[in-house]
Design a protein around this motif. Structure first.
Motif, PDB file in Angstrom:
ATOM      1  N   VAL A 208       0.847  -1.207   0.000  1.00  0.00           N
ATOM      2  CA  VAL A 208       0.000   0.000   0.000  1.00  0.00           C
ATOM      3  C   VAL A 208       0.879   1.253   0.000  1.00  0.00           C
ATOM      4  CG1 VAL A 208      -1.667   1.321   1.350  1.00  0.00           C
ATOM      5  CG2 VAL A 208      -1.963  -1.153   1.077  1.00  0.00           C
ATOM      6  N   GLU A 209       1.935   1.227   0.781  1.00  0.00           N
ATOM      7  CA  GLU A 209       2.844   2.378   0.819  1.00  0.00           C
ATOM      8  C   GLU A 209       3.526   2.572  -0.533  1.00  0.00           C
ATOM      9  OE1 GLU A 209       6.008   4.289   3.961  1.00  0.00           O
ATOM     10  OE2 GLU A 209       5.886   2.104   3.806  1.00  0.00           O
ATOM     11  N   LEU A 210       3.905   1.487  -1.188  1.00  0.00           N
ATOM     12  CA  LEU A 210       4.552   1.575  -2.494  1.00  0.00           C
ATOM     13  C   LEU A 210       3.586   2.053  -3.576  1.00  0.00           C
ATOM     14  CD1 LEU A 210       6.610  -1.749  -2.370  1.00  0.00           C
ATOM     15  CD2 LEU A 210       7.488   0.581  -2.094  1.00  0.00           C
ATOM     16  N   LEU A 211       2.288   1.862  -3.327  1.00  0.00           N
ATOM     17  CA  LEU A 211       1.253   2.262  -4.287  1.00  0.00           C
ATOM     18  C   LEU A 211       0.497   3.501  -3.811  1.00  0.00           C
ATOM     19  CD1 LEU A 211      -0.144  -1.316  -5.007  1.00  0.00           C
ATOM     20  CD2 LEU A 211       1.183   0.086  -6.608  1.00  0.00           C
ATOM     21  N   ALA A 212       1.147   4.333  -3.022  1.00  0.00           N
ATOM     22  CA  ALA A 212       0.471   5.475  -2.403  1.00  0.00           C
ATOM     23  C   ALA A 212      -0.072   6.467  -3.420  1.00  0.00           C
ATOM     24  CB  ALA A 212       1.432   6.187  -1.447  1.00  0.00           C
ATOM     25  N   ASP A 213       0.438   6.438  -4.649  1.00  0.00           N
ATOM     26  CA  ASP A 213      -0.055   7.342  -5.677  1.00  0.00           C
ATOM     27  C   ASP A 213      -1.384   6.888  -6.281  1.00  0.00           C
ATOM     28  OD1 ASP A 213       1.689   5.195  -6.671  1.00  0.00           O
ATOM     29  OD2 ASP A 213       1.171   5.977  -8.653  1.00  0.00           O
ATOM     30  N   LEU A 214      -1.827   5.675  -5.945  1.00  0.00           N
ATOM     31  CA  LEU A 214      -3.073   5.132  -6.489  1.00  0.00           C
ATOM     32  C   LEU A 214      -4.196   5.249  -5.461  1.00  0.00           C
ATOM     33  CD1 LEU A 214      -1.840   1.863  -8.259  1.00  0.00           C
ATOM     34  CD2 LEU A 214      -2.180   4.136  -9.241  1.00  0.00           C
ATOM     35  N   PRO A 215      -5.452   5.332  -5.922  1.00  0.00           N
ATOM     36  CA  PRO A 215      -6.590   5.466  -4.990  1.00  0.00           C
ATOM     37  C   PRO A 215      -7.022   4.112  -4.432  1.00  0.00           C
ATOM     38  CG  PRO A 215      -7.397   5.496  -7.245  1.00  0.00           C
ATOM     39  CD  PRO A 215      -5.894   5.414  -7.342  1.00  0.00           C
ATOM     40  N   ILE A 216      -6.177   3.524  -3.606  1.00  0.00           N
ATOM     41  CA  ILE A 216      -6.466   2.188  -3.073  1.00  0.00           C
ATOM     42  C   ILE A 216      -6.635   2.237  -1.565  1.00  0.00           C
ATOM     43  CG2 ILE A 216      -5.231   1.019  -4.932  1.00  0.00           C
ATOM     44  CD1 ILE A 216      -2.950   0.527  -2.887  1.00  0.00           C
ATOM     45  N   ARG A 217      -7.330   1.234  -1.066  1.00  0.00           N
ATOM     46  CA  ARG A 217      -7.485   1.024   0.381  1.00  0.00           C
ATOM     47  C   ARG A 217      -7.370  -0.468   0.635  1.00  0.00           C
ATOM     48  NH1 ARG A 217     -12.375   2.697   1.031  1.00  0.00           N
ATOM     49  NH2 ARG A 217     -12.006   4.772   1.870  1.00  0.00           N
ATOM     50  N   LEU A 218      -6.569  -0.844   1.609  1.00  0.00           N
ATOM     51  CA  LEU A 218      -6.447  -2.237   2.024  1.00  0.00           C
ATOM     52  C   LEU A 218      -7.303  -2.464   3.252  1.00  0.00           C
ATOM     53  CD1 LEU A 218      -5.074  -5.057   1.835  1.00  0.00           C
ATOM     54  CD2 LEU A 218      -3.254  -4.139   3.302  1.00  0.00           C
ATOM     55  N   ILE A 219      -8.234  -3.411   3.174  1.00  0.00           N
ATOM     56  CA  ILE A 219      -9.117  -3.751   4.292  1.00  0.00           C
ATOM     57  C   ILE A 219      -8.745  -5.150   4.760  1.00  0.00           C
ATOM     58  CG2 ILE A 219     -11.511  -4.093   5.021  1.00  0.00           C
ATOM     59  CD1 ILE A 219     -12.298  -2.255   2.629  1.00  0.00           C
ATOM     60  N   ILE A 220      -8.372  -5.269   6.023  1.00  0.00           N
ATOM     61  CA  ILE A 220      -7.962  -6.556   6.597  1.00  0.00           C
ATOM     62  C   ILE A 220      -9.002  -6.971   7.626  1.00  0.00           C
ATOM     63  CG2 ILE A 220      -6.171  -7.791   7.860  1.00  0.00           C
ATOM     64  CD1 ILE A 220      -4.178  -5.671   6.833  1.00  0.00           C
ATOM     65  N   THR A 221      -9.662  -8.089   7.363  1.00  0.00           N
ATOM     66  CA  THR A 221     -10.694  -8.616   8.258  1.00  0.00           C
ATOM     67  C   THR A 221     -10.174  -9.889   8.914  1.00  0.00           C
ATOM     68  OG1 THR A 221     -12.557  -7.671   7.051  1.00  0.00           O
ATOM     69  CG2 THR A 221     -13.002  -9.651   8.337  1.00  0.00           C
ATOM     70  N   GLY A 222     -10.096  -9.889  10.231  1.00  0.00           N
ATOM     71  CA  GLY A 222      -9.614 -11.058  10.953  1.00  0.00           C
ATOM     72  C   GLY A 222      -8.960 -10.648  12.255  1.00  0.00           C
ATOM     73  N   ASP A 223      -8.607 -11.634  13.049  1.00  0.00           N
ATOM     74  CA  ASP A 223      -7.987 -11.386  14.340  1.00  0.00           C
ATOM     75  C   ASP A 223      -7.039 -12.533  14.641  1.00  0.00           C
ATOM     76  OD1 ASP A 223      -7.395 -10.131  16.696  1.00  0.00           O
ATOM     77  OD2 ASP A 223      -9.462 -10.018  17.411  1.00  0.00           O
ATOM     78  N   GLY A 224      -6.226 -12.359  15.662  1.00  0.00           N
ATOM     79  CA  GLY A 224      -5.304 -13.411  16.047  1.00  0.00           C
ATOM     80  C   GLY A 224      -4.152 -12.857  16.851  1.00  0.00           C
ATOM     81  N   VAL A 225      -3.205 -13.735  17.147  1.00  0.00           N
ATOM     82  CA  VAL A 225      -2.119 -13.385  18.065  1.00  0.00           C
ATOM     83  C   VAL A 225      -1.191 -12.326  17.490  1.00  0.00           C
ATOM     84  CG1 VAL A 225      -2.153 -15.633  19.209  1.00  0.00           C
ATOM     85  CG2 VAL A 225      -0.714 -15.308  17.193  1.00  0.00           C
ATOM     86  N   ALA A 226      -1.191 -12.159  16.162  1.00  0.00           N
ATOM     87  CA  ALA A 226      -0.299 -11.169  15.549  1.00  0.00           C
ATOM     88  C   ALA A 226      -0.979  -9.833  15.330  1.00  0.00           C
ATOM     89  CB  ALA A 226       0.229 -11.713  14.220  1.00  0.00           C
TER      90      ALA A 226
END
Length: 438
Positions: A208-226
Motif C-alpha cells: 500500500v505504501e509503495l502504491l500510495a499514488d493510487l486510490p487504493i485502500r487495504l481492508i484486513i478482516t480477521g484477528d489473532g495473536v499477531a
C-alpha cells in the motif's frame, strides 16, 4: 438410502478455513437427510452450527491435543447414539476419532480430513483420508495403504455470491471517509497468525505504501495473536501516506460483507475460494514472497497444488505491487478475472457436490469396515505406531521450543506445497521439500 448418524469434529471453533469447511459440509449433509452432530470447543462457530439446526456437543478448550479424555467421550457418544461415522478434521481430532473407533463398544468408523497442506505421518495407515488438493492426494496415496480421497475445499456458491449487501459494512468502518472519491478496495479475510499468514499480511500493507499514488485502500478482516504487529505496521503506513489507507476491521462472525466490498481480493486456501465465489479477481498469497494472480493460465497450477505457493524468498511487497498496479487501473480486466473465478467456483467447488461425495466416502468406509471385520491385530499395531509417531513429534516440538524456535500453531502447515509442485515467484521456479524431509 439409509440415514447416516455422523459426528463431525473440527479441529477448532474459531473462524478459519478447515473448520468452516467442516461445519458447512456438516450442514449440507444434514440437508441430505442425515443425522449430524458437531463436536467442538466453545467458539464463534458454535452459533453458526446452531443456526444450521445442528446439535453442538461441547468439549473442553483447555485440553491436551490429542486427548484420551476426548477419545473416550467420542467412544461413549458413538455407543450411546449408534453413530456410523466419527469424522475428525486435521490430525489431533483424527487421532482421537481413530482411538474412539477402536475402543470396545464403538459402532463408528473413523474418517480423517486434512485441509491443510501436509499429512501427519503418524495417522493410522488404514484410516480413510480426505485431502484438499490433487498433489497431496497423489503424495499421500503413494505412502499409505488406506484410501485417499479428494474433496477440494467447498464453497456455498449460493450464500457467497456477487451482489451481497455491503452498505452497513461500509458505514460501520467509515469506508466513505478516507479522502478518496472512488477507492479501489483490496481486501484480505485472514487469521492474524504469526505462522503462515503474517508475512503476507505485512507485505500487503507495505505494498500500500509503495502504491500510495493510487486510490487504493487495504481492508484486513480477521484477528489473532499477531494483531498488535499488524496494527503497528498499518499505523506506520497510514502515517506515511497521510490517509487511512489500511483499515483493520477485526474478526467478523459473517465476513461476507467484507468479500462483497472488495474490488480485488488477496488470500489463500478457503478464503481464496470464497473470494472467487464472490466474482472478485484474486491474488493468491503464499510464503517466502509468493504472490500470483489467478488467471486462466495460472489456474491449473492452483488446482494441482492448492491455493497457496512458496516463493524464492524475494521481496513480496515489490512482487505484489507489480501485480496490483496494472489491475487497479484496469476495471475491465478486473471484471473479466472476476467472472472467470465465479465460473470456476460454481463449476468445480460447489458445496452441494462436495456433500454428495462426502456421503459416498462415508458409505464406502462403512462397507470396508464391515467386510474387513475387526482385524484386532492390525488395529493394535496401527495404534502403537501412531502413538510412537506422536511421541516423537511432541519431543521434536519441545526441543524446538527449548532452542527458542517458535512452534507452529498448525502441524499441517509445516510443509506446504507438496513434492514435484512447480511454484512461481519473481520468474524463478522451485520444487518445495516433501513432508517429513527436514
Amino acid at each position: 438410502m439409509a440415514t447416516l448418524r455422523v459426528a463431525v469434529y473440527p479441529h477448532a471453533m474459531h473462524i478459519g478455513g478447515s473448520q468452516l469447511n467442516a461445519v458447512e459440509l456438516a450442514g449440507a449433509l444434514s440437508d441430505r437427510g442425515h443425522e449430524v452432530v458437531v463436536v467442538g470447543e466453545p467458539g464463534p462457530l458454535v452459533e453458526r452450527v446452531r443456526a444450521m439446526g445442528l446439535e453442538h456437543i461441547a468439549i473442553n478448550a483447555r485440553r491436551h491435543r490429542p486427548s484420551p479424555v476426548v477419545a473416550r467421550r467420542l467412544q461413549d457418544l458413538s455407543r450411546r447414539r449408534g453413530l456410523h461415522v466419527l469424522h475428525g478434521y486435521e490430525w489431533p481430532p483424527a487421532l482421537e476419532a481413530a482411538a474412539a473407533s477402536a475402543m470396545p463398544g464403538s459402532s463408528a468408523v473413523a474418517v480423517c480430513t486434512i485441509m491443510s497442506m501436509a499429512v501427519a505421518p503418524f495417522l493410522p495407515a488404514s484410516m480413510p483420508l480426505v485431502v484438499g488438493t490433487e498433489a497431496i492426494q497423489a503424495h499421500a496415496a503413494a505412502r499409505r495403504p488406506g484410501p485417499v480421497w479428494l474433496i477440494e475445499p467447498p464453497v456455498d456458491v449460493a450464500a457467497n455470491a456477487p451482489g451481497y449487501p455491503v452498505a452497513d459494512f461500509v458505514a460501520r468502518f467509515g469506508l466513505n471517509d478516507g479522502g478518496l472519491a472512488n477507492p479501489v478496495n483490496i481486501v484480505m479475510v485472514t487469521r492474524l497468525a504469526t505462522e503462515l499468514k503474517l508475512e503476507g499480511v505485512l507485505s500487503a500493507i507495505d505494498a500500500v505504501e509503495l502504491l500510495a499514488d493510487l486510490p487504493i485502500r487495504l481492508i484486513i478482516t480477521g484477528d489473532g495473536v499477531a494483531r498488535a504487529t499488524v496494527e503497528e505496521r498499518a499505523a506506520k503506513v497510514n502515517a506515511s501516506v497521510g490517509r487511512r489507507a489500511v483499515v483493520l476491521t477485526g474478526e467478523l462472525f459473517d465476513p461476507r460483507s467484507a468479500y462483497g466490498s472488495a474490488d480485488i481480493m488477496l488470500g489463500m486456501g478457503g478464503s481464496a475460494l470464497r473470494a472467487i465465489a464472490f466474482g472478485r479477481p484474486l491474488v493468491v498469497q503464499g510464503e517466502r514472497g509468493f504472490w500470483r494472480l489467478l488467471t486462466p493460465e495460472s489456474c491449473p497450477t492452483f488446482l494441482r497444488q492448492g491455493w497457496y505457493g512458496l516463493g524464492d524468498g524475494g521481496d513480496g511487497a515489490q512482487l505484489l505491487t507489480g501485480i496490483l498496479r496494472p489491475l487497479v487501473g484496469d476495471p475491465t480486466r478486473r471484471a473479466e478475472l472476476g467472472a472467470f473465478g465465479r465460473r470456476l467456483a460454481v463449476e468445480r467447488f460447489s458445496l452441494q457436490s462436495a456433500a454428495a461425495l462426502q456421503e459416498q466416502i462415508y458409505l464406502t468406509a462403512i462397507e470396508q469396515r464391515r467386510v474387513a471385520g475387526a482385524h484386532r491385530a492390525r488395529v493394535v499395531w496401527e495404534g502403537l505406531r501412531s502413538a510412537s509417531g506422536l511421541v516423537k513429534h511432541e519431543v521434536r516440538e519441545r526441543v524446538k521450543r527449548l532452542n527458542g524456535k517458535a512452534a507452529r500453531d498448525d502441524f499441517n502447515a509445516a510443509h506446504l506445497a507438496q513434492v514435484s509442485i512447480e511454484t512461481t515467484s519473481g520468474g524463478r521456479l522451485q520444487t518445495p521439500s516433501a513432508p517429513g524431509s527436514d
